[in-house]
Design a protein around this motif. Structure first.
Motif, PDB file in Angstrom:
ATOM      1  N   LYS A   1     -47.186 -53.056  53.318  1.00 44.41           N
ATOM      2  CA  LYS A   1     -48.415 -53.717  53.762  1.00 44.41           C
ATOM      3  C   LYS A   1     -49.032 -54.572  52.662  1.00 44.41           C
ATOM      4  O   LYS A   1     -49.501 -55.667  52.909  1.00 44.41           O
TER       5      LYS A   1
ATOM      6  N   LEU B   1     -46.438 -57.649  49.876  1.00 47.48           N
ATOM      7  CA  LEU B   1     -46.003 -59.015  50.111  1.00 47.48           C
ATOM      8  C   LEU B   1     -46.529 -60.034  49.089  1.00 47.48           C
ATOM      9  O   LEU B   1     -45.731 -60.765  48.503  1.00 47.48           O
TER      10      LEU B   1
ATOM     11  N   SER C   1     -36.272 -58.593  55.661  1.00 43.63           N
ATOM     12  CA  SER C   1     -36.934 -57.307  55.515  1.00 43.63           C
ATOM     13  C   SER C   1     -36.565 -56.505  56.742  1.00 43.63           C
ATOM     14  O   SER C   1     -36.975 -56.835  57.853  1.00 43.63           O
TER      15      SER C   1
ATOM     16  N   ALA D   1     -49.821 -61.289  56.215  1.00 42.63           N
ATOM     17  CA  ALA D   1     -48.983 -60.089  56.176  1.00 42.63           C
ATOM     18  C   ALA D   1     -49.768 -58.871  55.707  1.00 42.63           C
ATOM     19  O   ALA D   1     -49.483 -57.743  56.112  1.00 42.63           O
ATOM     20  N   SER D   2     -50.770 -59.088  54.866  1.00 44.00           N
ATOM     21  CA  SER D   2     -51.520 -57.949  54.341  1.00 44.00           C
ATOM     22  C   SER D   2     -52.304 -57.254  55.459  1.00 44.00           C
ATOM     23  O   SER D   2     -52.755 -56.131  55.295  1.00 44.00           O
TER      24      SER D   2
ATOM     25  N   ALA E   1     -50.874 -56.616  58.364  1.00 51.29           N
ATOM     26  CA  ALA E   1     -49.873 -55.929  59.198  1.00 51.29           C
ATOM     27  C   ALA E   1     -49.560 -54.550  58.625  1.00 51.29           C
ATOM     28  O   ALA E   1     -49.633 -54.340  57.421  1.00 51.29           O
ATOM     29  N   THR E   2     -49.211 -53.632  59.502  1.00 55.37           N
ATOM     30  CA  THR E   2     -48.782 -52.313  59.057  1.00 55.37           C
ATOM     31  C   THR E   2     -47.338 -52.380  58.563  1.00 55.37           C
ATOM     32  O   THR E   2     -46.964 -51.722  57.611  1.00 55.37           O
ATOM     33  N   ARG E   3     -46.553 -53.125  59.264  1.00 58.63           N
ATOM     34  CA  ARG E   3     -45.155 -53.291  58.891  1.00 58.63           C
ATOM     35  C   ARG E   3     -44.782 -54.756  59.022  1.00 58.63           C
ATOM     36  O   ARG E   3     -45.335 -55.461  59.858  1.00 58.63           O
ATOM     37  N   VAL E   4     -43.825 -55.159  58.229  1.00 58.38           N
ATOM     38  CA  VAL E   4     -43.349 -56.536  58.278  1.00 58.38           C
ATOM     39  C   VAL E   4     -41.824 -56.514  58.384  1.00 58.38           C
ATOM     40  O   VAL E   4     -41.169 -55.731  57.705  1.00 58.38           O
ATOM     41  N   ARG E   5     -41.294 -57.319  59.253  1.00 54.69           N
ATOM     42  CA  ARG E   5     -39.851 -57.496  59.292  1.00 54.69           C
ATOM     43  C   ARG E   5     -39.561 -58.979  59.180  1.00 54.69           C
ATOM     44  O   ARG E   5     -40.342 -59.806  59.658  1.00 54.69           O
TER      45      ARG E   5
ATOM     46  N   PHE F   1     -42.886 -56.734  68.306  1.00 57.58           N
ATOM     47  CA  PHE F   1     -43.693 -57.359  67.265  1.00 57.58           C
ATOM     48  C   PHE F   1     -44.968 -57.909  67.886  1.00 57.58           C
ATOM     49  O   PHE F   1     -44.966 -58.356  69.032  1.00 57.58           O
TER      50      PHE F   1
END
Lengths: 257, 257
Positions: free
Chosen positions: A157, A160, A175, B167-168, B170-174, B191
């Motif tokens: 989180k 990044l 990712s 992105a900060s 988001a809980t998860r990033v792919r 997503f």
């Protein structure tokens, strides 16, 4: 003995795979029957229970598992297990989730057998210390790269913005949400680097995530680092967490240091 | 007629899939027989040739393709095609690469049929305008999310530092390396967001990447935006490139605006 352990790991992975692919499990998953009502927890529970049962019945090693912690037995040595690495992927239908199983007499520095299986694709990665690393029965020869570098970066989180500098040097970034599989793909040369850094300590990696793939990577000449390029060391503990950089080519270390 | 076009798209995808899975192709790939000697180019070429042959034989629409540009025929309307979205994934063994096929009489705003197939898993996503979106024959009902948000973010070479802010949250990033598939997964609710922004204009997205998945997303109530939340518009051109944000829930737009 080490071949025998590898055989047990393969069998263990099959048991877990059969279980989570079973109709009964899928029905339960839809109903959200986990202890806390979430399918995420349910698959973790079912996979761990299945794997732990198999290992306790078929070996006399103590077992360190992600959820259950250390389950002691009388034999010398430890099996270090993450029954599902990439749980969220498995729930969301992203074909990247695996089991990670390792055997060590002492700690991370002396892992003798490592086994990782992608349940979604069936791909098996494994290594026996001193005998090389294999994928689906074939010796892993890291693929030759062109001028493109494909860096694989774990993005937590808050990780990044901090990983921007390293990522800006990559041609491509992925990712994928499974540390064990991502590190196996560094061993293959698919990725040049696996980078996991987060200021959230509880999102750093545990030995259960890393033990098997660390051996697989070391057997092709790669290495896993913590801090300022110190070789990663971890003991048999469910609580210890580390941020890491994994590479299979020392040139990358030179470039980034 | 639209069902008939969808049928032709499915057949076209099967032809490409058979071709790139064939032993002859795999032998060629190992030998690096592409025009420029790279397997990346080879799979793009073979897939495009196979798809284009099929479409020109079986429809009278003009075809806009990633590599070949616009191939004109006498019929009204256009097929917009990316024969392999996620070429690098296909080479590297990452199970995320697809064909994207769309039919429109005019431009992106009036796409009537969209079809995306993940060649690695066989999953098919498709939509007919006004009739909903489907995955493997079943109507797509976006999954209910918990408090976790899983944002999917495209990360180009220089995009990463810039995407830090979004992105900060988001809980998860792919980052999976296929825009078409990632957008289908926004439609599914896997997503919450697909974000593609890069200062390298040549890494922005083309209508060939976006046409099919834009319809699939719109048919579940989602939308694709450019600039400051303007609805994405693109003409029939191989050169036009756009940065986009795709969401399936207007609440996310409120939150981010």
């Amino acid at each position: 003995m080490r071949e025998e352990i590898l055989g047990k790991f393969k069998k263990c992975a099959s048991k877990v795979s059969d279980k989570i692919d079973s109709d009964a499990f899928k029905r339960g998953k839809k109903m959200g029957e986990g202890a806390d009502g979430t399918p995420t927890k349910l698959i973790d529970q079912v996979a761990e229970e299945t794997a732990l049962d198999h290992l306790l019945e078929n070996t006399d090693f103590s077992v360190l598992s992600e959820e259950a912690g250390l389950v002691e037995q009388e034999g010398d040595g430890y099996v270090i297990m993450d029954p599902i690495d990439g749980t969220n992927n498995s729930i969301l239908g992203i074909p990247f989730y695996s089991i990670s199983l390792a055997y060590t007499p002492v700690d991370l520095s002396e892992v003798e057998v490592g086994y990782v299986k992608n349940f979604a694709t069936g791909d098996e990665y494994y290594a026996i210390e001193g005998e090389g690393a294999f994928k689906n029965g074939t010796s892993i020869e890291p693929i030759k790269k062109t001028s493109d570098n494909t860096f694989c970066i774990y993005l937590g989180k808050y990780a990044l913005p901090k990983s921007g500098e390293i990522a800006s040097r990559a041609t491509r970034v992925r990712s994928l949400g499974s540390a064990a599989l991502s590190m196996c793909m560094v061993a293959e040369g698919v990725f040049d680097l696996f980078y996991h850094r987060t200021p959230e300590k509880k999102k750093s990696l545990r030995i259960t995530d890393l033990a098997a793939s660390t051996l697989i990577l070391r057997e092709v000449g790669g290495e896993v680092y913590e801090g300022e390029w110190d070789i990663l060391e971890m003991g048999i503990s469910p609580d210890e967490r580390k941020d890491v950089i994994a590479i299979n080519d020392e040139d990358i270390k030179e470039e980034l240091s």
